[in-house]
Design a protein around this motif. Structure first.
Motif, PDB file in Angstrom:
ATOM      1  N   GLY A  43       5.844 -17.615  42.939  1.00  0.00           N
ATOM      2  CA  GLY A  43       5.345 -17.113  44.226  1.00  0.00           C
ATOM      3  C   GLY A  43       5.146 -15.603  44.196  1.00  0.00           C
ATOM      4  O   GLY A  43       5.944 -14.875  43.601  1.00  0.00           O
ATOM      5  N   ASN A  45       4.861 -12.279  46.628  1.00  0.00           N
ATOM      6  CA  ASN A  45       5.203 -11.843  47.987  1.00  0.00           C
ATOM      7  C   ASN A  45       4.867 -10.377  48.165  1.00  0.00           C
ATOM      8  O   ASN A  45       4.885  -9.613  47.201  1.00  0.00           O
ATOM      9  N   ALA A 124       5.316 -21.381  46.549  1.00  0.00           N
ATOM     10  CA  ALA A 124       4.739 -20.539  47.600  1.00  0.00           C
ATOM     11  C   ALA A 124       5.574 -20.505  48.866  1.00  0.00           C
ATOM     12  O   ALA A 124       5.363 -19.632  49.712  1.00  0.00           O
ATOM     13  N   ILE A 125       6.523 -21.445  49.010  1.00  0.00           N
ATOM     14  CA  ILE A 125       7.162 -21.521  50.331  1.00  0.00           C
ATOM     15  C   ILE A 125       8.650 -21.178  50.353  1.00  0.00           C
ATOM     16  O   ILE A 125       9.244 -21.177  51.434  1.00  0.00           O
ATOM     17  N   LYS A 128       8.775 -17.488  51.868  1.00  0.00           N
ATOM     18  CA  LYS A 128       8.017 -17.411  53.125  1.00  0.00           C
ATOM     19  C   LYS A 128       8.519 -18.447  54.123  1.00  0.00           C
ATOM     20  O   LYS A 128       8.654 -18.179  55.325  1.00  0.00           O
ATOM     21  N   GLY A 156       0.897 -15.316  54.443  1.00  0.00           N
ATOM     22  CA  GLY A 156       1.837 -16.264  53.839  1.00  0.00           C
ATOM     23  C   GLY A 156       2.957 -16.643  54.788  1.00  0.00           C
ATOM     24  O   GLY A 156       3.166 -17.828  55.081  1.00  0.00           O
ATOM     25  N   PRO A 300      -1.955 -23.079  47.737  1.00  0.00           N
ATOM     26  CA  PRO A 300      -2.003 -21.624  47.536  1.00  0.00           C
ATOM     27  C   PRO A 300      -3.152 -21.212  46.617  1.00  0.00           C
ATOM     28  O   PRO A 300      -3.647 -22.023  45.840  1.00  0.00           O
ATOM     29  N   SER A 323      -0.816 -18.301  50.915  1.00  0.00           N
ATOM     30  CA  SER A 323       0.006 -17.775  49.819  1.00  0.00           C
ATOM     31  C   SER A 323      -0.764 -17.644  48.509  1.00  0.00           C
ATOM     32  O   SER A 323      -1.786 -18.295  48.312  1.00  0.00           O
TER      33      SER A 323
END
Ligand SMILES: NC(=O)c1ccc[n+]([C@@H]2O[C@H](COP(=O)([O-])OP(=O)(O)OC[C@H]3O[C@@H](n4cnc5c(N)ncnc54)[C@H](OP(=O)(O)O)[C@@H]3O)[C@@H](O)[C@H]2O)c1
Length: 328
Positions: A43, A45, A124-125, A128, A156, A300, A323
């Motif tokens: 991911g 960020n 991706a999560i 976030k 995101g 994403p 994302s």
């Protein structure tokens, strides 16, 4: 790649995205309580941009940035009772090191992944989704009847935050940087969207709320929006500044909160997930929210790990929606 070696993005000096360089690094064997993880998606960020630029000095240099990834357990050290080689997992860690094809990591940080969540979405999560979760449940308990303002609503964190707040019964007003992003934000949670680069968002919030203002403003944009967010609050309103995508907020006179008995918080995810058990509970709750359809996680945008530099450029240019992940 030769066994025991991995590709990683190493930061040797703070600066622009060009400081993110691909290197070959030694991974080593997992020690007690650790596993070696083959990472399938990493991911990206906004936090990584602060770390790279030097705004945050939390990664000792040279170092490998990155807070979250998904992958497959390759090897297990002593004292790891509940994981096996081949298990799919995802994690969030304050110790960085995610921008790599393989790494060692503490087993108690790893959340086993349900089949329904693919690796890219999982990567991706973690940061976030956990952030959205604590913002709606712990930093401010959102409930039916609340009116909420979310800046960067198609971002995101923003897109997850809007969906979760809406699910809990709030009316959600989102600011976005383009009409395309407005469309995404309306489809996934916002009752109202404001193009804050073209419209005065304070005036529009007053108009939408019949002059009352919002109960809570979630502001991750920082410098450019902080003053306006304060002006959008209803009596007893809560301003949650949880990021600074446009730059750090200027020094602030506390007495200004007395205008409406406002409150102001500046939460950081790290402080809410100190204990691995708490982290596991929160990630289970996050996966459940995805499994039951409370959250729709969009596919994403994916770039090769070798293009970490480009991923940072896109994020800082406001060119992303949802994302971004890197694929080792
Ligand atoms: N406190 C915590 O624990 C925590 C945890 C996770 C994330 N965060 C914060 O949450 C924010 C969102 O993170 P994210 O990774 O999901 O990023 P993101 O929201 O996907 O990307 C940032 C977005 O901010 C908006 N923006 C407004 N002004 C900007 C500017 N001058 N430069 C760049 N972007 C600008 C842009 O959306 P528009 O085009 O719509 O304006 C941009 O797409 C970040 O500030 C991050 O630091 C905090």
């Amino acid at each position: 790649m030769e066994s025991g070696l991995a590709e990683a993005i190493v930061l040797r000096e703070h600066g622009g995205p060009e400081r993110l360089r691909l290197e070959t690094v030694e991974v080593g064997e997992p020690g007690p309580g650790q596993v070696r993880l083959r990472q399938t998606a990493v991911g990206v960020n906004f936090h990584d941009c602060y770390v790279r630029s030097g705004l945050y000095r939390t990664l000792p240099l040279p170092g490998i940035p990155g807070l979250e990834a998904a992958g497959v357990v390759e090897a297990i050290g002593p004292d790891v009772p509940d994981l096996r080689p081949g298990d799919r997992v995802a994690y969030f860690t304050a110790r960085y090191g995610a921008y790599a094809s393989e790494r060692l990591i503490e087993a108690d940080l790893l959340a086993p992944l349900p089949d329904a969540i693919d690796d890219r979405r999982a990567a991706a999560i973690m940061v976030k989704g956990l952030t959205a979760q604590l913002l709606v449940h712990r930093v401010h308990r959102i409930g039916p009847g609340d009116t909420v303002l979310v800046h960067a609503a198609a971002g995101g964190v923003g897109i997850l935050l809007c969906q979760w707040a809406r699910h809990l019964g709030a009316t959600v007003i989102g600011t976005v940087g383009s009409e395309d992003k407005a469309e995404v934000a309306r489809r996934l949670g916002c009752n109202h969207t404001i193009l804050y680069r073209e419209e005065d968002f304070v005036a529009r919030v007053r108009e939408i709320t019949g002059g009352r203002g919002v109960d809570v403003a979630y502001d991750s944009v920082g410098r450019d929006t902080f003053e306006g967010s304060l002006d959008c609050l209803a009596r007893l309103g809560h301003l949650v500044n949880f990021g600074q995508s446009s730059g750090p907020v200027e020094p602030f006179a506390v007495a200004r909160l007395s205008k409406g008995s406002f409150s102001l918080t500046r939460p950081m995810l790290f402080h809410y997930v100190r204990d691995p058990r708490e982290l596991r509970q929160m990630s289970d709750q996050l996966f459940e929210a995805i499994g039951t359809g409370v959250l729709t996680v969009r596919e994403p945008r994916a770039l090769p790990l070798t293009e970490a530099e480009e991923a940072h450029r896109l994020l800082e240019a406001r060119a992303t929606s949802g994302s971004v992940v890197l694929l080792p």
